[in-house]
Design a protein around this motif. Structure first.
Motif, PDB file in Angstrom:
ATOM      1  N   PHE A  69      27.574  -9.364   3.103  1.00  0.00           N
ATOM      2  CA  PHE A  69      27.049  -9.981   4.314  1.00  0.00           C
ATOM      3  C   PHE A  69      27.855 -11.227   4.602  1.00  0.00           C
ATOM      4  CE2 PHE A  69      24.682 -11.398   0.635  1.00  0.00           C
ATOM      5  CZ  PHE A  69      24.734 -12.779   0.744  1.00  0.00           C
ATOM      6  N   GLU A  70      27.730 -11.725   5.817  1.00  0.00           N
ATOM      7  CA  GLU A  70      28.474 -12.913   6.204  1.00  0.00           C
ATOM      8  C   GLU A  70      27.585 -13.831   7.027  1.00  0.00           C
ATOM      9  OE1 GLU A  70      31.705 -12.020   8.898  1.00  0.00           O
ATOM     10  OE2 GLU A  70      30.607 -10.326   9.710  1.00  0.00           O
ATOM     11  N   LEU A  71      27.977 -15.086   7.091  1.00  0.00           N
ATOM     12  CA  LEU A  71      27.281 -16.077   7.891  1.00  0.00           C
ATOM     13  C   LEU A  71      28.130 -16.313   9.126  1.00  0.00           C
ATOM     14  CD1 LEU A  71      24.960 -18.037   8.216  1.00  0.00           C
ATOM     15  CD2 LEU A  71      26.168 -19.650   6.751  1.00  0.00           C
ATOM     16  N   ARG A  72      27.561 -15.976  10.304  1.00  0.00           N
ATOM     17  CA  ARG A  72      28.309 -16.059  11.554  1.00  0.00           C
ATOM     18  C   ARG A  72      27.654 -17.032  12.511  1.00  0.00           C
ATOM     19  NH1 ARG A  72      28.513 -10.452  14.174  1.00  0.00           N
ATOM     20  NH2 ARG A  72      28.192  -9.410  12.217  1.00  0.00           N
ATOM     21  N   GLU A  73      28.505 -17.706  13.290  1.00  0.00           N
ATOM     22  CA  GLU A  73      28.002 -18.549  14.368  1.00  0.00           C
ATOM     23  C   GLU A  73      27.960 -17.701  15.628  1.00  0.00           C
ATOM     24  OE1 GLU A  73      28.607 -22.982  16.299  1.00  0.00           O
ATOM     25  OE2 GLU A  73      30.301 -22.033  15.279  1.00  0.00           O
ATOM     26  N   GLY A  75      26.150 -17.604  19.587  1.00  0.00           N
ATOM     27  CA  GLY A  75      25.335 -18.263  20.613  1.00  0.00           C
ATOM     28  C   GLY A  75      24.939 -19.679  20.259  1.00  0.00           C
ATOM     29  N   GLY A  76      25.813 -20.403  19.593  1.00  0.00           N
ATOM     30  CA  GLY A  76      25.521 -21.788  19.249  1.00  0.00           C
ATOM     31  C   GLY A  76      24.629 -21.961  18.032  1.00  0.00           C
ATOM     32  N   GLY A  77      24.372 -20.875  17.302  1.00  0.00           N
ATOM     33  CA  GLY A  77      23.546 -20.956  16.101  1.00  0.00           C
ATOM     34  C   GLY A  77      24.131 -20.114  14.985  1.00  0.00           C
ATOM     35  N   TRP A  78      23.531 -20.223  13.809  1.00  0.00           N
ATOM     36  CA  TRP A  78      24.017 -19.528  12.619  1.00  0.00           C
ATOM     37  C   TRP A  78      23.006 -18.497  12.151  1.00  0.00           C
ATOM     38  CZ3 TRP A  78      28.859 -20.226  10.713  1.00  0.00           C
ATOM     39  CH2 TRP A  78      29.575 -21.318  11.234  1.00  0.00           C
ATOM     40  N   ARG A  79      23.513 -17.334  11.716  1.00  0.00           N
ATOM     41  CA  ARG A  79      22.644 -16.259  11.242  1.00  0.00           C
ATOM     42  C   ARG A  79      23.425 -15.362  10.291  1.00  0.00           C
ATOM     43  NH1 ARG A  79      20.605 -11.181  14.427  1.00  0.00           N
ATOM     44  NH2 ARG A  79      19.164 -10.376  12.914  1.00  0.00           N
ATOM     45  N   LEU A  80      22.717 -14.759   9.333  1.00  0.00           N
ATOM     46  CA  LEU A  80      23.348 -13.816   8.403  1.00  0.00           C
ATOM     47  C   LEU A  80      23.443 -12.437   9.042  1.00  0.00           C
ATOM     48  CD1 LEU A  80      21.509 -14.787   5.097  1.00  0.00           C
ATOM     49  CD2 LEU A  80      23.889 -15.237   5.663  1.00  0.00           C
ATOM     50  N   TYR A  81      24.570 -11.770   8.819  1.00  0.00           N
ATOM     51  CA  TYR A  81      24.799 -10.420   9.321  1.00  0.00           C
ATOM     52  C   TYR A  81      25.438  -9.578   8.221  1.00  0.00           C
ATOM     53  CZ  TYR A  81      24.173 -12.196  14.071  1.00  0.00           C
ATOM     54  OH  TYR A  81      23.662 -12.763  15.203  1.00  0.00           O
ATOM     55  N   VAL A  82      25.147  -8.283   8.227  1.00  0.00           N
ATOM     56  CA  VAL A  82      25.857  -7.355   7.347  1.00  0.00           C
ATOM     57  C   VAL A  82      27.284  -7.267   7.852  1.00  0.00           C
ATOM     58  CG1 VAL A  82      26.019  -4.936   6.642  1.00  0.00           C
ATOM     59  CG2 VAL A  82      23.788  -6.036   6.797  1.00  0.00           C
ATOM     60  N   ARG A  83      28.259  -7.210   6.940  1.00  0.00           N
ATOM     61  CA  ARG A  83      29.649  -7.085   7.373  1.00  0.00           C
ATOM     62  C   ARG A  83      29.858  -5.743   8.062  1.00  0.00           C
ATOM     63  NH1 ARG A  83      32.653 -11.318   5.677  1.00  0.00           N
ATOM     64  NH2 ARG A  83      31.874 -12.407   3.830  1.00  0.00           N
ATOM     65  N   ALA A  84      30.707  -5.748   9.069  1.00  0.00           N
ATOM     66  CA  ALA A  84      30.922  -4.569   9.915  1.00  0.00           C
ATOM     67  C   ALA A  84      31.320  -3.337   9.111  1.00  0.00           C
ATOM     68  CB  ALA A  84      31.973  -4.874  10.978  1.00  0.00           C
ATOM     69  N   GLU A  85      32.052  -3.530   8.033  1.00  0.00           N
ATOM     70  CA  GLU A  85      32.503  -2.359   7.258  1.00  0.00           C
ATOM     71  C   GLU A  85      31.362  -1.629   6.554  1.00  0.00           C
ATOM     72  OE1 GLU A  85      33.854  -5.848   4.426  1.00  0.00           O
ATOM     73  OE2 GLU A  85      33.684  -5.537   6.594  1.00  0.00           O
ATOM     74  N   HIS A  86      30.181  -2.245   6.522  1.00  0.00           N
ATOM     75  CA  HIS A  86      29.027  -1.610   5.875  1.00  0.00           C
ATOM     76  C   HIS A  86      28.007  -1.062   6.869  1.00  0.00           C
ATOM     77  CE1 HIS A  86      30.667  -3.112   2.187  1.00  0.00           C
ATOM     78  NE2 HIS A  86      30.488  -4.369   2.526  1.00  0.00           N
ATOM     79  N   ASP A  87      28.324  -1.116   8.164  1.00  0.00           N
ATOM     80  CA  ASP A  87      27.379  -0.658   9.187  1.00  0.00           C
ATOM     81  C   ASP A  87      26.928   0.785   8.972  1.00  0.00           C
ATOM     82  OD1 ASP A  87      27.331  -3.092  10.435  1.00  0.00           O
ATOM     83  OD2 ASP A  87      28.625  -2.506  12.116  1.00  0.00           O
ATOM     84  N   ASP A  88      27.875   1.688   8.699  1.00  0.00           N
ATOM     85  CA  ASP A  88      27.517   3.103   8.517  1.00  0.00           C
ATOM     86  C   ASP A  88      26.612   3.293   7.309  1.00  0.00           C
ATOM     87  OD1 ASP A  88      28.971   3.777  10.738  1.00  0.00           O
ATOM     88  OD2 ASP A  88      30.766   4.376   9.614  1.00  0.00           O
ATOM     89  N   LEU A  89      26.929   2.610   6.223  1.00  0.00           N
ATOM     90  CA  LEU A  89      26.113   2.700   5.006  1.00  0.00           C
ATOM     91  C   LEU A  89      24.683   2.247   5.292  1.00  0.00           C
ATOM     92  CD1 LEU A  89      25.762   2.850   1.837  1.00  0.00           C
ATOM     93  CD2 LEU A  89      26.420   0.445   1.846  1.00  0.00           C
ATOM     94  N   ILE A  90      24.542   1.109   5.953  1.00  0.00           N
ATOM     95  CA  ILE A  90      23.215   0.565   6.244  1.00  0.00           C
ATOM     96  C   ILE A  90      22.454   1.492   7.175  1.00  0.00           C
ATOM     97  CG2 ILE A  90      21.965  -1.370   7.296  1.00  0.00           C
ATOM     98  CD1 ILE A  90      23.279  -1.943   4.529  1.00  0.00           C
ATOM     99  N   ALA A  91      23.126   1.993   8.205  1.00  0.00           N
ATOM    100  CA  ALA A  91      22.462   2.890   9.157  1.00  0.00           C
ATOM    101  C   ALA A  91      21.968   4.152   8.447  1.00  0.00           C
ATOM    102  CB  ALA A  91      23.408   3.253  10.288  1.00  0.00           C
ATOM    103  N   ASP A  92      22.798   4.731   7.588  1.00  0.00           N
ATOM    104  CA  ASP A  92      22.396   5.939   6.851  1.00  0.00           C
ATOM    105  C   ASP A  92      21.206   5.648   5.943  1.00  0.00           C
ATOM    106  OD1 ASP A  92      24.409   7.348   8.069  1.00  0.00           O
ATOM    107  OD2 ASP A  92      25.766   7.291   6.339  1.00  0.00           O
ATOM    108  N   PHE A  93      21.263   4.519   5.237  1.00  0.00           N
ATOM    109  CA  PHE A  93      20.183   4.161   4.322  1.00  0.00           C
ATOM    110  C   PHE A  93      18.879   3.943   5.065  1.00  0.00           C
ATOM    111  CE2 PHE A  93      17.599   0.939   2.196  1.00  0.00           C
ATOM    112  CZ  PHE A  93      17.372   1.570   0.990  1.00  0.00           C
ATOM    113  N   VAL A  94      18.941   3.162   6.131  1.00  0.00           N
ATOM    114  CA  VAL A  94      17.730   2.856   6.890  1.00  0.00           C
ATOM    115  C   VAL A  94      17.130   4.125   7.471  1.00  0.00           C
ATOM    116  CG1 VAL A  94      16.884   1.710   8.970  1.00  0.00           C
ATOM    117  CG2 VAL A  94      18.324   0.458   7.379  1.00  0.00           C
ATOM    118  N   ASN A  95      17.970   4.999   8.001  1.00  0.00           N
ATOM    119  CA  ASN A  95      17.462   6.231   8.608  1.00  0.00           C
ATOM    120  C   ASN A  95      16.815   7.159   7.589  1.00  0.00           C
ATOM    121  OD1 ASN A  95      18.179   5.471  11.185  1.00  0.00           O
ATOM    122  ND2 ASN A  95      20.189   6.433  11.070  1.00  0.00           N
TER     123      ASN A  95
END
Length: 197
Positions: A69-73, A75-95
């Motif tokens: 995961f990464e910490l991204r700025e 819209g003027g704020g900070w939030r944690l996001y899953v790194r883009a390279e793991h999007d497919d893995l997360i989508a498969d797991f969640v589904n």
């Protein structure tokens, strides 16, 4: 020799950094440095330094591994996001983890988003007159809605539906959704009855 109260013993991680990190794990909207500083009771420069330390840590530049995961700025704020390279893995797991049925609250929230999109969580809550935070998290986890964009002025995230919703509903586009007005009683029957009397 006394220990510096701002650091944990042996790690050099400041107490401010730990508190900011804890908050970032639970927030759903990007948080400004000022709001983070107010929440943790620390000056803005200390929070800025904590954010920089966390970014370096998560990116693997502080000597540790690069995190998933990464910490991204945004819209003027900070939030944690899953790194883009793991999007497919997360989508498969969640589904595969998601239960097959949505609650009534989730269906109502999904309907509001489908008909009103792009719409903020606050707008949905106003329409439904209840807090929708957990329901929005569920719909995001199911892949039925997505974060369309973040308002640059307010930092509010606007939500929209995904193609997965169309597939689940068996329709080709949102234009295939039934119109709302024909489903609502416009009160004409009552007026007609009064006119007859």
């Amino acid at each position: 020799m006394t220990d510096d109260p701002s650091t944990s013993s042996g790690t050099g991680v400041s107490d401010v950094t730990r508190r900011v990190e804890a908050l970032l794990f639970v927030v759903e909207e990007p948080q400004s440095l000022v709001s983070l500083a107010a929440a943790v009771g620390a000056p803005v420069p200390a929070v800025r330094q904590a954010i920089e330390a966390l970014v370096e840590d998560y990116d693997g530049r502080a000597g540790g591994p690069r995190r998933g995961f990464e910490l991204r700025e945004v819209g003027g704020g900070w939030r944690l996001y899953v790194r883009a390279e793991h999007d497919d893995l997360i989508a498969d797991f969640v589904n595969t983890q998601a239960p097959s049925r949505l609650s009534q609250a989730a269906l109502e929230t999904l309907a509001v988003i489908a008909y009103k999109q792009p719409v903020t969580r606050g707008q949905v809550a106003s329409i439904r007159a209840v807090n929708v935070d957990s329901v929005v998290r569920t719909l995001l986890a199911r892949g039925l809605i997505t974060e369309a964009f973040t308002d640059p002025d307010t930092g509010a995230i606007h939500y929209g539906t995904t193609d997965a919703l169309l597939v689940n509903l068996g329709i080709n586009s949102l234009d295939d959704l039934p119109r709302i007005a024909p489903l609502l009683d416009d009160g004409a029957d009552g007026f007609d009855a009064e006119a007859v009397r």
